[in-house]
Design a protein around this motif. Structure first.
Motif, PDB file in Angstrom:
ATOM      1  N   ASN A 317       0.839  -1.207   0.000  1.00  0.00           N
ATOM      2  CA  ASN A 317       0.000   0.000   0.000  1.00  0.00           C
ATOM      3  C   ASN A 317       0.872   1.255   0.000  1.00  0.00           C
ATOM      4  OD1 ASN A 317      -1.972   1.878   0.329  1.00  0.00           O
ATOM      5  ND2 ASN A 317      -2.911   0.918   2.125  1.00  0.00           N
ATOM      6  N   GLY A 318       0.801   2.038  -1.060  1.00  0.00           N
ATOM      7  CA  GLY A 318       1.626   3.249  -1.191  1.00  0.00           C
ATOM      8  C   GLY A 318       2.567   3.124  -2.381  1.00  0.00           C
ATOM      9  N   LEU A 319       2.670   1.909  -2.925  1.00  0.00           N
ATOM     10  CA  LEU A 319       3.599   1.714  -4.038  1.00  0.00           C
ATOM     11  C   LEU A 319       2.836   1.512  -5.363  1.00  0.00           C
ATOM     12  CD1 LEU A 319       6.693   1.819  -3.750  1.00  0.00           C
ATOM     13  CD2 LEU A 319       6.736  -0.640  -4.043  1.00  0.00           C
ATOM     14  N   TYR A 320       1.770   2.288  -5.528  1.00  0.00           N
ATOM     15  CA  TYR A 320       1.003   2.269  -6.778  1.00  0.00           C
ATOM     16  C   TYR A 320       1.950   2.700  -7.892  1.00  0.00           C
ATOM     17  CZ  TYR A 320      -2.768   2.492  -3.403  1.00  0.00           C
ATOM     18  OH  TYR A 320      -3.590   2.237  -2.354  1.00  0.00           O
ATOM     19  N   THR A 321       1.906   2.026  -9.059  1.00  0.00           N
ATOM     20  CA  THR A 321       2.885   2.389 -10.079  1.00  0.00           C
ATOM     21  C   THR A 321       2.487   2.003 -11.495  1.00  0.00           C
ATOM     22  OG1 THR A 321       5.213   2.206 -10.688  1.00  0.00           O
ATOM     23  CG2 THR A 321       4.199   0.223  -9.800  1.00  0.00           C
ATOM     24  N   GLY A 322       3.031   2.734 -12.447  1.00  0.00           N
ATOM     25  CA  GLY A 322       2.836   2.425 -13.862  1.00  0.00           C
ATOM     26  C   GLY A 322       4.161   2.078 -14.524  1.00  0.00           C
ATOM     27  N   PHE A 323       5.198   1.720 -13.728  1.00  0.00           N
ATOM     28  CA  PHE A 323       6.519   1.382 -14.277  1.00  0.00           C
ATOM     29  C   PHE A 323       6.513   0.003 -14.937  1.00  0.00           C
ATOM     30  CE2 PHE A 323       8.699   4.567 -11.447  1.00  0.00           C
ATOM     31  CZ  PHE A 323       9.332   5.233 -12.486  1.00  0.00           C
ATOM     32  N   PRO A 324       7.440  -0.232 -15.888  1.00  0.00           N
ATOM     33  CA  PRO A 324       7.553  -1.574 -16.470  1.00  0.00           C
ATOM     34  C   PRO A 324       7.989  -2.586 -15.409  1.00  0.00           C
ATOM     35  CG  PRO A 324       9.252  -0.107 -17.352  1.00  0.00           C
ATOM     36  CD  PRO A 324       8.379   0.720 -16.482  1.00  0.00           C
ATOM     37  N   PHE A 325       7.731  -3.881 -15.690  1.00  0.00           N
ATOM     38  CA  PHE A 325       7.919  -4.914 -14.665  1.00  0.00           C
ATOM     39  C   PHE A 325       9.347  -4.973 -14.111  1.00  0.00           C
ATOM     40  CE2 PHE A 325       8.743  -6.863 -18.720  1.00  0.00           C
ATOM     41  CZ  PHE A 325       9.836  -7.674 -18.490  1.00  0.00           C
ATOM     42  N   TYR A 326      10.362  -4.820 -14.998  1.00  0.00           N
ATOM     43  CA  TYR A 326      11.741  -4.975 -14.505  1.00  0.00           C
ATOM     44  C   TYR A 326      12.101  -3.853 -13.530  1.00  0.00           C
ATOM     45  CZ  TYR A 326      12.608  -1.643 -18.322  1.00  0.00           C
ATOM     46  OH  TYR A 326      12.552  -0.553 -19.143  1.00  0.00           O
ATOM     47  N   LEU A 327      11.513  -2.676 -13.734  1.00  0.00           N
ATOM     48  CA  LEU A 327      11.804  -1.582 -12.792  1.00  0.00           C
ATOM     49  C   LEU A 327      11.045  -1.764 -11.479  1.00  0.00           C
ATOM     50  CD1 LEU A 327      12.077   1.596 -14.958  1.00  0.00           C
ATOM     51  CD2 LEU A 327      13.620   0.935 -13.119  1.00  0.00           C
ATOM     52  N   GLN A 328       9.835  -2.313 -11.596  1.00  0.00           N
ATOM     53  CA  GLN A 328       9.058  -2.554 -10.369  1.00  0.00           C
ATOM     54  C   GLN A 328       9.857  -3.449  -9.420  1.00  0.00           C
ATOM     55  OE1 GLN A 328       4.895  -3.540 -10.555  1.00  0.00           O
ATOM     56  NE2 GLN A 328       4.628  -2.509 -12.510  1.00  0.00           N
ATOM     57  N   LYS A 329      10.535  -4.433  -9.985  1.00  0.00           N
ATOM     58  CA  LYS A 329      11.310  -5.353  -9.157  1.00  0.00           C
ATOM     59  C   LYS A 329      12.442  -4.598  -8.445  1.00  0.00           C
ATOM     60  CE  LYS A 329      13.308  -9.898  -9.047  1.00  0.00           C
ATOM     61  NZ  LYS A 329      13.136  -9.835  -7.608  1.00  0.00           N
ATOM     62  N   GLN A 330      13.137  -3.745  -9.218  1.00  0.00           N
ATOM     63  CA  GLN A 330      14.256  -2.993  -8.619  1.00  0.00           C
ATOM     64  C   GLN A 330      13.744  -2.036  -7.531  1.00  0.00           C
ATOM     65  OE1 GLN A 330      16.958  -1.121 -11.488  1.00  0.00           O
ATOM     66  NE2 GLN A 330      16.303  -2.623 -13.004  1.00  0.00           N
ATOM     67  N   ILE A 331      12.628  -1.405  -7.819  1.00  0.00           N
ATOM     68  CA  ILE A 331      12.070  -0.445  -6.843  1.00  0.00           C
ATOM     69  C   ILE A 331      11.690  -1.179  -5.550  1.00  0.00           C
ATOM     70  CG2 ILE A 331      10.073   1.060  -6.396  1.00  0.00           C
ATOM     71  CD1 ILE A 331      10.241   1.801  -9.433  1.00  0.00           C
ATOM     72  N   VAL A 332      10.978  -2.295  -5.696  1.00  0.00           N
ATOM     73  CA  VAL A 332      10.560  -3.065  -4.516  1.00  0.00           C
ATOM     74  C   VAL A 332      11.789  -3.491  -3.714  1.00  0.00           C
ATOM     75  CG1 VAL A 332       9.545  -5.262  -3.777  1.00  0.00           C
ATOM     76  CG2 VAL A 332       8.344  -3.839  -5.438  1.00  0.00           C
ATOM     77  N   ASN A 333      12.799  -4.035  -4.399  1.00  0.00           N
ATOM     78  CA  ASN A 333      13.978  -4.569  -3.697  1.00  0.00           C
ATOM     79  C   ASN A 333      14.870  -3.477  -3.090  1.00  0.00           C
ATOM     80  OD1 ASN A 333      14.279  -7.334  -6.033  1.00  0.00           O
ATOM     81  ND2 ASN A 333      13.150  -7.181  -4.137  1.00  0.00           N
ATOM     82  N   SER A 334      14.608  -2.213  -3.423  1.00  0.00           N
ATOM     83  CA  SER A 334      15.400  -1.126  -2.827  1.00  0.00           C
ATOM     84  C   SER A 334      14.893  -0.758  -1.426  1.00  0.00           C
ATOM     85  CB  SER A 334      15.329   0.114  -3.731  1.00  0.00           C
ATOM     86  OG  SER A 334      14.028   0.686  -3.637  1.00  0.00           O
ATOM     87  N   ILE A 335      13.776  -1.355  -1.021  1.00  0.00           N
ATOM     88  CA  ILE A 335      13.112  -0.944   0.231  1.00  0.00           C
ATOM     89  C   ILE A 335      13.464  -1.901   1.376  1.00  0.00           C
ATOM     90  CG2 ILE A 335      10.811  -0.644   1.277  1.00  0.00           C
ATOM     91  CD1 ILE A 335       9.840   0.217  -1.525  1.00  0.00           C
TER      92      ILE A 335
END
Ligand SMILES: Cc1cc2nc3c(=O)[nH]c(=O)nc-3n(C[C@H](O)[C@H](O)[C@H](O)COP(=O)(O)OP(=O)(O)OC[C@H]3O[C@@H](n4cnc5c(N)ncnc54)[C@H](O)[C@@H]3O)c2cc1C
Length: 598
Positions: A317-335
């Protein structure tokens, strides 16, 4: 046993079994009107497309109001909830808002089961392609198979499905939700057959990750209340609390690394590459929109929430996004805590057609087409609760119109639902509309704790609240009154009026006494406003004759034709001085009418 529909004709047809459609169909069936609910996929009835949570600030009030009038969202939430919290407890009761995290599969199953047990309600899996209209009156629907089904009213509650396009970074494809087809033919019919103008909005949803891949030792847990409050007046609090097994949510934050990733790649988000051009909800933005909007903020909160008792999916909740899948993975794993998290479902953006509700009257009936009602996200709102509230009112008013009874328009001083419908049908919108306590000017009087006192009479008058329930409610009201007049009033030891326990009586009394002064001021203001509110504008009132009105004001007044001065005052771009001028002309109009009669 269910009634067999012999000739294929129904009194009510509801299109779409989302949160709005379920309430509409249930209300009509409870009013003993033979109802058909048509939906694209019966496995997805009342599906929680986004966050599996019901209620929250101002939204919790909506659910309690629906429940007080006999709607079903609160009942199902109590049964499917896995964590309950009263938000804003540290602030005044005016803004206390119940919220529940739900098991989303259970929610959908329970709602589906409830609908299936209704005697006057049939469910059909199909796609509606046309609304049938003759002489501006609807008389039924046509399905994708060509089958025609007649009815006296049609209630359309198709959510994000009309011409829905899903975006995942640079890729895009048709869909009403991920892996579900969109509804294009019906959009055309609303335009061509019903004369409704359609516009575009968008919204986003976050990725879901596998619970086993989260490092919980680095996170703060967020627990539910130790003495949780149910949503529904029908829930037996004691046994409910005893059986409730609450699950924790978790809290983490975005950080410098996350923000850099987002800033460096912002051009790759579907929100920013010019594909999704429509407006998204300002208060529920994609993470990339948040980072652009608040460049100085070093971190944003991310709540990690369970999606069900038997599911390992966790909602970010709070990580709503329109990024491509490979970036979503990097963003999630940065947290923090999510360094090894594996994504089960990617987030995505969706863009869809909506009908600007300025084209509806205050009962949610289309001004262009008699017998056609619209409710839910199709009206440009966002959120399950906003959808359910409109679906319920559209269902009730459609039912009342068939029965030849007066329709119900809740005032802004009576209910959040009144505020919601008044806002959207008079002011329209240029971004998805969600409810807030700040939208309700009388929020001190319309609280979550007193939804029953405000609305249960209405629910009973339309047969959605049973006599048995209403009798108990009357006993509660009488006890409250007696205790208010005389605090030494003796309550018999055997006072048992579930769900209105003695604690509830005491709590309600304390709240009222604490705010009595303010509430009385508010009640006086309401009385004064009601004078104007109810002042009727004559049917053939000619705004074009009033030179001092701007052409913009004349245009909107001629289009909407408000029935009262109060309704006129809330129209978009109508100023206080416009209202004063119209008032003078109404009096002039009436004086001239009297003179003519003499
Ligand atoms: C990607 C995404 C992100 C979202 N993000 C948020 C958010 O951040 N915050 C928030 O509050 N809300 C969010 N929502 C919105 C939330 O899901 C809706 O507000 C809510 O579900 C609307 O309820 P509804 O009943 O109006 O429509 P829906 O729940 O969408 O239900 C529509 C129903 O209509 C049916 N249908 C459609 N067309 C036809 C047809 N032609 N014939 C028959 N049946 C039809 C569908 O099968 C479906 O059952 C999001 C939704 C999506 C899809």
């Amino acid at each position: 046993m269910k009634l067999n529909n012999i000739n294929g004709n129904y009194r009510v047809i509801v299109v779409g079994a989302g949160h709005a459609g379920c309430e509409a169909a249930m209300a009509c069936a409870e009013m003993r009107l033979q109802t058909l609910l048509v939906t694209l996929n019966v496995d997805f009835i009342a599906k929680m497309s986004c966050n599996p949570a019901i209620g929250g600030i101002a939204k919790g009030q909506l659910v309690r109001e629906i429940d007080a009038m006999g709607g079903v969202m609160g009942i199902i939430t109590d049964l499917a909830g896995l964590q309950f919290k009263m938000l804003n407890r540290s602030r005044g009761p005016a803004v206390w808002s119940p919220r529940a995290q739900c098991d989303k599969v259970l929610y959908s199953l329970l709602m589906s089961k409830l609908l299936q047990t209704k005697k006057m309600l049939n469910i059909l899996q199909s796609e509606v392609k046309r609304i049938l209209v003759k002489n501006n009156i609807t008389y039924g629907i046509q399905l994708i198979t060509g089958e025609v089904i007649h009815s006296e009213v049609v209630i359309v509650t198709t959510g994000t499905f009309l011409n829905g396009i899903i975006y995942l970074g640079e890729s895009y494809f048709n869909g009403g939700r991920f892996n579900e087809k969109s509804s294009t033919l019906l959009s055309r019919s609303l335009l061509d057959d019903c004369g409704l103008h359609l516009d575009r909005f968008k919204t986003t949803t976050p990725p879901r990750v596998n619970s086993y891949s989260i490092n919980y030792s680095k996170l703060n847990s967020q627990l539910g209340d130790t003495d949780p409050t149910p949503f529904s007046h029908h829930t037996n609090v004691l046994s409910w609390r005893k059986n409730l097994k609450q699950l924790p949510c978790w809290l983490t934050y975005t950080n410098e690394k996350t923000h850099k990733l987002i800033k460096d790649n912002i051009h790759l988000s579907s929100i920013n590459i010019g594909k999704v051009s429509s407006k998204s909800p300002r208060y529920c933005p994609a993470i990339e929109e948040k980072i652009e909007r608040y460049p100085d903020k070093e971190s944003h909160r991310i709540f990690i929430e369970p999606e069900g008792y038997t599911s390992n999916e966790m909602y970010l909740n709070g990580l709503y996004t329109g990024f491509p899948f490979y970036l979503q993975k990097q963003i999630v794993n940065s947290i923090v805590g999510l360094e090894q998290a594996s994504i089960i479902r990617y987030g995505y953006a969706i863009e869809y057609d909506y009908v600007n509700p300025i084209q509806l009257d205050s009962t949610l009936e289309a001004r262009t087409t008699k017998g056609l009602f619209l409710g839910g996200q199709i009206n440009g709102t966002t959120g399950y609760e906003e959808a359910a509230a409109q679906g319920f009112m559209a269902g009730v008013n459609a039912g009342l119109s068939i029965l030849g009874k007066d329709k119900i328009i809740l005032s802004r001083s009576k209910a959040y639902i009144g505020v919601l419908i008044d806002d959207i049908t008079h002011k329209g919108m240029n971004e998805p509309y969600r409810m807030f306590t700040s939208r309700a000017e009388f929020r001190l009087s319309i609280r979550s704790d007193n939804a029953d006192l405000r609305l249960m009479d209405i629910g009973h008058s339309i047969n959605l609240i049973s006599d048995k329930m209403y009798k108990k409610f009357q006993k509660y009201k009488t006890t409250l009154k007696q205790l208010y007049i005389n605090d030494k009033f003796y309550i018999k030891k055997n006072y048992v009026v579930r769900p209105w326990s003695l604690n509830k009586v005491q709590e309600e009394l304390n709240i009222y006494k604490k705010y009595e002064g303010y509430i009385k001021i508010q009640e006086n203001t309401i009385k004064k406003l009601q004078k104007n509110e109810q002042k009727k504008i004559p049917e053939y009132f000619n705004y074009n004759e009033i030179n001092s009105l701007s052409s913009e004001s004349k245009q909107i007044l001629n289009k909407i034709k408000p029935k009262t001065l109060g309704e006129a005052s809330r129209l978009k771009s109508i100023t206080a001085s416009d209202v004063a001028i119209i008032n003078i002309y109404i009096e002039k109009f009436q004086r001239e009418k009297i003179i003519k009669k003499q």
